[in-house]
Design a protein around this motif. Structure first.
Motif, PDB file in Angstrom:
ATOM      1  N   ALA A   1      11.551  -5.838  -3.980  1.00  0.00           N
ATOM      2  CA  ALA A   1      10.444  -4.909  -3.757  1.00  0.00           C
ATOM      3  C   ALA A   1      10.762  -3.545  -4.351  1.00  0.00           C
ATOM      4  O   ALA A   1       9.921  -2.913  -5.006  1.00  0.00           O
ATOM      5  CB  ALA A   1      10.150  -4.782  -2.266  1.00  0.00           C
ATOM      6  N   SER A   2      11.991  -3.084  -4.142  1.00  0.00           N
ATOM      7  CA  SER A   2      12.399  -1.789  -4.670  1.00  0.00           C
ATOM      8  C   SER A   2      12.335  -1.767  -6.197  1.00  0.00           C
ATOM      9  O   SER A   2      11.818  -0.809  -6.803  1.00  0.00           O
ATOM     10  CB  SER A   2      13.819  -1.469  -4.201  1.00  0.00           C
ATOM     11  OG  SER A   2      14.274  -0.261  -4.750  1.00  0.00           O
ATOM     12  N   ALA A   3      12.836  -2.827  -6.832  1.00  0.00           N
ATOM     13  CA  ALA A   3      12.831  -2.886  -8.292  1.00  0.00           C
ATOM     14  C   ALA A   3      11.404  -2.949  -8.830  1.00  0.00           C
ATOM     15  O   ALA A   3      11.067  -2.291  -9.833  1.00  0.00           O
ATOM     16  CB  ALA A   3      13.633  -4.095  -8.759  1.00  0.00           C
ATOM     17  N   MET A   4      10.552  -3.732  -8.181  1.00  0.00           N
ATOM     18  CA  MET A   4       9.161  -3.867  -8.627  1.00  0.00           C
ATOM     19  C   MET A   4       8.429  -2.533  -8.570  1.00  0.00           C
ATOM     20  O   MET A   4       7.767  -2.115  -9.529  1.00  0.00           O
ATOM     21  CB  MET A   4       8.445  -4.896  -7.759  1.00  0.00           C
ATOM     22  CG  MET A   4       6.950  -5.036  -8.023  1.00  0.00           C
ATOM     23  SD  MET A   4       6.120  -6.075  -6.798  1.00  0.00           S
ATOM     24  CE  MET A   4       6.132  -4.991  -5.345  1.00  0.00           C
ATOM     25  N   LEU A   5       8.566  -1.834  -7.453  1.00  0.00           N
ATOM     26  CA  LEU A   5       7.857  -0.570  -7.280  1.00  0.00           C
ATOM     27  C   LEU A   5       8.398   0.498  -8.216  1.00  0.00           C
ATOM     28  O   LEU A   5       7.636   1.320  -8.745  1.00  0.00           O
ATOM     29  CB  LEU A   5       7.947  -0.115  -5.825  1.00  0.00           C
ATOM     30  CG  LEU A   5       7.255  -1.043  -4.821  1.00  0.00           C
ATOM     31  CD1 LEU A   5       7.523  -0.589  -3.400  1.00  0.00           C
ATOM     32  CD2 LEU A   5       5.757  -1.123  -5.085  1.00  0.00           C
TER      33      LEU A   5
ATOM     34  N   PHE B   1       0.796  -1.222   0.000  1.00  0.00           N
ATOM     35  CA  PHE B   1       0.000   0.000   0.000  1.00  0.00           C
ATOM     36  C   PHE B   1       0.833   1.278   0.000  1.00  0.00           C
ATOM     37  O   PHE B   1       0.287   2.367   0.140  1.00  0.00           O
ATOM     38  CB  PHE B   1      -0.950  -0.003   1.207  1.00  0.00           C
ATOM     39  CG  PHE B   1      -1.838  -1.211   1.246  1.00  0.00           C
ATOM     40  CD1 PHE B   1      -2.717  -1.459   0.208  1.00  0.00           C
ATOM     41  CD2 PHE B   1      -1.783  -2.114   2.300  1.00  0.00           C
ATOM     42  CE1 PHE B   1      -3.540  -2.583   0.216  1.00  0.00           C
ATOM     43  CE2 PHE B   1      -2.601  -3.231   2.318  1.00  0.00           C
ATOM     44  CZ  PHE B   1      -3.485  -3.470   1.278  1.00  0.00           C
ATOM     45  N   ASP B   2       2.130   1.151  -0.150  1.00  0.00           N
ATOM     46  CA  ASP B   2       3.005   2.315  -0.194  1.00  0.00           C
ATOM     47  C   ASP B   2       4.363   1.871  -0.733  1.00  0.00           C
ATOM     48  O   ASP B   2       4.567   0.699  -1.014  1.00  0.00           O
ATOM     49  CB  ASP B   2       3.159   2.952   1.200  1.00  0.00           C
ATOM     50  CG  ASP B   2       3.601   1.943   2.248  1.00  0.00           C
ATOM     51  OD1 ASP B   2       4.662   1.309   2.044  1.00  0.00           O
ATOM     52  OD2 ASP B   2       2.910   1.778   3.274  1.00  0.00           O
ATOM     53  N   GLY B   3       5.283   2.813  -0.863  1.00  0.00           N
ATOM     54  CA  GLY B   3       6.619   2.486  -1.341  1.00  0.00           C
ATOM     55  C   GLY B   3       7.673   2.558  -0.267  1.00  0.00           C
ATOM     56  O   GLY B   3       8.864   2.703  -0.577  1.00  0.00           O
ATOM     57  N   ASP B   4       7.269   2.423   0.994  1.00  0.00           N
ATOM     58  CA  ASP B   4       8.194   2.586   2.118  1.00  0.00           C
ATOM     59  C   ASP B   4       9.082   1.347   2.259  1.00  0.00           C
ATOM     60  O   ASP B   4       8.588   0.252   2.560  1.00  0.00           O
ATOM     61  CB  ASP B   4       7.395   2.823   3.401  1.00  0.00           C
ATOM     62  CG  ASP B   4       8.276   3.255   4.570  1.00  0.00           C
ATOM     63  OD1 ASP B   4       9.517   3.197   4.439  1.00  0.00           O
ATOM     64  OD2 ASP B   4       7.713   3.640   5.613  1.00  0.00           O
ATOM     65  N   LEU B   5      10.381   1.532   2.056  1.00  0.00           N
ATOM     66  CA  LEU B   5      11.335   0.434   2.190  1.00  0.00           C
ATOM     67  C   LEU B   5      12.068   0.466   3.520  1.00  0.00           C
ATOM     68  O   LEU B   5      13.058  -0.252   3.699  1.00  0.00           O
ATOM     69  CB  LEU B   5      12.349   0.493   1.039  1.00  0.00           C
ATOM     70  CG  LEU B   5      11.775   0.391  -0.372  1.00  0.00           C
ATOM     71  CD1 LEU B   5      12.878   0.543  -1.406  1.00  0.00           C
ATOM     72  CD2 LEU B   5      11.031  -0.920  -0.571  1.00  0.00           C
ATOM     73  N   GLU B   6      11.582   1.284   4.469  1.00  0.00           N
ATOM     74  CA  GLU B   6      12.256   1.435   5.758  1.00  0.00           C
ATOM     75  C   GLU B   6      11.360   1.087   6.934  1.00  0.00           C
ATOM     76  O   GLU B   6      11.628   1.502   8.060  1.00  0.00           O
ATOM     77  CB  GLU B   6      12.776   2.871   5.904  1.00  0.00           C
ATOM     78  CG  GLU B   6      13.803   3.276   4.863  1.00  0.00           C
ATOM     79  CD  GLU B   6      15.054   2.403   4.886  1.00  0.00           C
ATOM     80  OE1 GLU B   6      15.394   1.880   5.983  1.00  0.00           O
ATOM     81  OE2 GLU B   6      15.676   2.241   3.826  1.00  0.00           O
ATOM     82  N   THR B   7      10.282   0.364   6.698  1.00  0.00           N
ATOM     83  CA  THR B   7       9.443  -0.056   7.817  1.00  0.00           C
ATOM     84  C   THR B   7      10.186  -1.093   8.659  1.00  0.00           C
ATOM     85  O   THR B   7      11.199  -1.663   8.235  1.00  0.00           O
ATOM     86  CB  THR B   7       8.135  -0.672   7.312  1.00  0.00           C
ATOM     87  OG1 THR B   7       8.449  -1.846   6.547  1.00  0.00           O
ATOM     88  CG2 THR B   7       7.343   0.313   6.459  1.00  0.00           C
ATOM     89  N   ALA B   8       9.673  -1.360   9.847  1.00  0.00           N
ATOM     90  CA  ALA B   8      10.301  -2.356  10.719  1.00  0.00           C
ATOM     91  C   ALA B   8      10.332  -3.726  10.061  1.00  0.00           C
ATOM     92  O   ALA B   8      11.333  -4.443  10.114  1.00  0.00           O
ATOM     93  CB  ALA B   8       9.570  -2.407  12.057  1.00  0.00           C
ATOM     94  N   SER B   9       9.234  -4.119   9.409  1.00  0.00           N
ATOM     95  CA  SER B   9       9.205  -5.438   8.772  1.00  0.00           C
ATOM     96  C   SER B   9      10.142  -5.496   7.564  1.00  0.00           C
ATOM     97  O   SER B   9      10.758  -6.535   7.300  1.00  0.00           O
ATOM     98  CB  SER B   9       7.782  -5.802   8.360  1.00  0.00           C
ATOM     99  OG  SER B   9       7.244  -4.856   7.460  1.00  0.00           O
ATOM    100  N   MET B  10      10.277  -4.378   6.846  1.00  0.00           N
ATOM    101  CA  MET B  10      11.200  -4.352   5.704  1.00  0.00           C
ATOM    102  C   MET B  10      12.643  -4.490   6.201  1.00  0.00           C
ATOM    103  O   MET B  10      13.454  -5.221   5.599  1.00  0.00           O
ATOM    104  CB  MET B  10      11.017  -3.049   4.924  1.00  0.00           C
ATOM    105  CG  MET B  10      11.737  -3.001   3.605  1.00  0.00           C
ATOM    106  SD  MET B  10      11.118  -4.133   2.312  1.00  0.00           S
ATOM    107  CE  MET B  10       9.539  -3.382   1.892  1.00  0.00           C
ATOM    108  N   ARG B  11      12.962  -3.825   7.294  1.00  0.00           N
ATOM    109  CA  ARG B  11      14.326  -3.941   7.839  1.00  0.00           C
ATOM    110  C   ARG B  11      14.574  -5.325   8.424  1.00  0.00           C
ATOM    111  O   ARG B  11      15.674  -5.870   8.316  1.00  0.00           O
ATOM    112  CB  ARG B  11      14.547  -2.864   8.913  1.00  0.00           C
ATOM    113  CG  ARG B  11      14.581  -1.439   8.367  1.00  0.00           C
ATOM    114  CD  ARG B  11      15.134  -0.467   9.392  1.00  0.00           C
ATOM    115  NE  ARG B  11      14.387  -0.504  10.643  1.00  0.00           N
ATOM    116  CZ  ARG B  11      13.322   0.261  10.898  1.00  0.00           C
ATOM    117  NH1 ARG B  11      12.881   1.116   9.986  1.00  0.00           N
ATOM    118  NH2 ARG B  11      12.696   0.186  12.063  1.00  0.00           N
ATOM    119  N   GLU B  12      13.533  -5.908   9.019  1.00  0.00           N
ATOM    120  CA  GLU B  12      13.704  -7.203   9.689  1.00  0.00           C
ATOM    121  C   GLU B  12      13.872  -8.341   8.698  1.00  0.00           C
ATOM    122  O   GLU B  12      14.696  -9.245   8.910  1.00  0.00           O
ATOM    123  CB  GLU B  12      12.497  -7.471  10.591  1.00  0.00           C
ATOM    124  CG  GLU B  12      12.637  -8.726  11.433  1.00  0.00           C
ATOM    125  CD  GLU B  12      11.514  -8.875  12.449  1.00  0.00           C
ATOM    126  OE1 GLU B  12      11.546  -9.853  13.226  1.00  0.00           O
ATOM    127  OE2 GLU B  12      10.606  -8.010  12.480  1.00  0.00           O
TER     128      GLU B  12
END
Length: 339
Positions: A224-228, A200-211
């Motif tokens: 994920a980054s390439a897809m978005l 639902f967003d392009g945030d690559l720095e959420t806790a789950s993304m970092r984990e």
């Protein structure tokens, strides 16, 4: 200190771990896809074939198409447990596949299971994929298709003013974008939203993304980054509320059910959307399923949690179309990581 892979094994539900191993076997049996996009898309569907085997048989199960302005048509698969003389509510589902792969039959078994558990009509709708089309084409196609179903869906047994929308992963993003566009136009026939492991967003720095972003599970942070980037680019489109739905006017949305996977880089995309929707006064329920990863729902042939998710969606849809609050009660969304 344990490696990431060793830690991952301790976090995954044993059934899901076995399903992932089975999927690796399937991919090994199929071999590498060809270089062409068509060959890669067919490989994706071939890898889904075993997972779609078995499951309930339905009285209504056929392929159709939704016409769009300009002469285009979107493929669709239509499911219902039983034939009916009268109109019934419909759930329109958009498949996952990184905005690039998939078809209306990608989750054939899971959609048959949902139609059987719920009792309404399930319409699995296609949309334009990358690289042929990028944002916002698929969103606008979905909006047009929903208007067509509102006007003509009676031919498929659909009640025109009782339509729900949702999808999985990339499809959930497109569904939410379409819901935002319809909500801003004060559409009244869209009555509910149900999304699975949404982006639902392009945030690559959420806790789950970092984990989980550097683990072997897909999607990871890099993919994920390439897809978005390919879907929405790096421009101001990223702030368009039809993509960055967490930043939209969420008060315009119908009741919302969000299913997220605990061991998933996109887990917090659903969590944050649910929090913002709740603050905006929307009716929202979040379920974060423990021990499972992205796309767990597609492994219902081996994973009980997939069936739990299907039952939750069926219960949500039944309640929303039977009257608010009937048999389904929203609960707070914060800190729901073990529900």
């Amino acid at each position: 200190m344990p490696s990431r892979e060793a830690e991952l094994k301790t976090q995954l539900d044993p059934q899901l771990a076995a399903a992932l191993a089975r999927h690796r076997e399937i991919l090994s049996e199929l071999g590498q896809p060809g270089a062409g996009l068509g060959e890669q898309r067919q490989h994706f569907l071939d890898a889904r074939a075993w997972w779609n085997g078995g499951g309930p048989r339905l009285e209504v199960d056929f392929d159709g198409a939704v016409p769009l302005p300009g002469g285009h048509r979107l493929r669709a698969a239509i499911y219902a447990a039983e034939a009916s003389a009268g109109p019934r509510p419909a759930y329109v589902y958009l498949h996952g596949g990184g905005f690039r792969f998939g078809s209306p039959r990608s989750n054939d078994r899971q959609l048959r299971e949902l139609a059987s558990a719920w009792g309404g009509v399930v319409v699995s709708l296609d949309y334009a994929h990358l690289p042929e089309e990028a944002f916002p084409v698929a969103v606008e196609q979905t909006v047009a298709a929903l208007h067509w179903l509102h006007a003509h869906g009676a031919a498929w047994g659909i009640s025109p003013d009782r339509i729900a929308l949702g999808g999985m992963s990339a499809g959930a993003n497109i569904a939410m974008g379409a819901a935002v566009q319809l909500g801003l136009s004060r559409c009244t026939f869209l009555r509910a939203l149900a999304c699975i492991v949404g982006v639902f967003d392009g945030d690559l720095e959420t806790a789950s993304m970092r984990e989980y972003g550097e683990w072997s599970l897909l999607p990871n942070r890099s993919s994920a980054s390439a897809m978005l980037a390919e879907y929405v680019g790096e421009s101001a489109q990223r702030s368009d509320p039809r993509f960055f739905t967490a930043g939209a006017d969420l008060s315009c949305l119908p009741p919302l059910f969000l299913a997220a996977a605990e061991v998933d880089v996109f887990r917090d995309s659903s969590v944050l959307l649910a929090e913002r929707a709740e603050r905006a006064g929307a009716t929202v329920e979040l379920a974060v399923y423990p021990g499972v990863s992205h796309l767990f729902w597609g492994y219902s042939r081996m994973v009980d949690t997939s069936h739990a998710c299907t039952r939750a969606i069926a219960s949500f849809l039944e309640a929303k179309f039977a009257g608010e609050g009937a048999g389904h009660h929203p609960s707070p969304v914060l800190d729901r990581l073990t529900s």
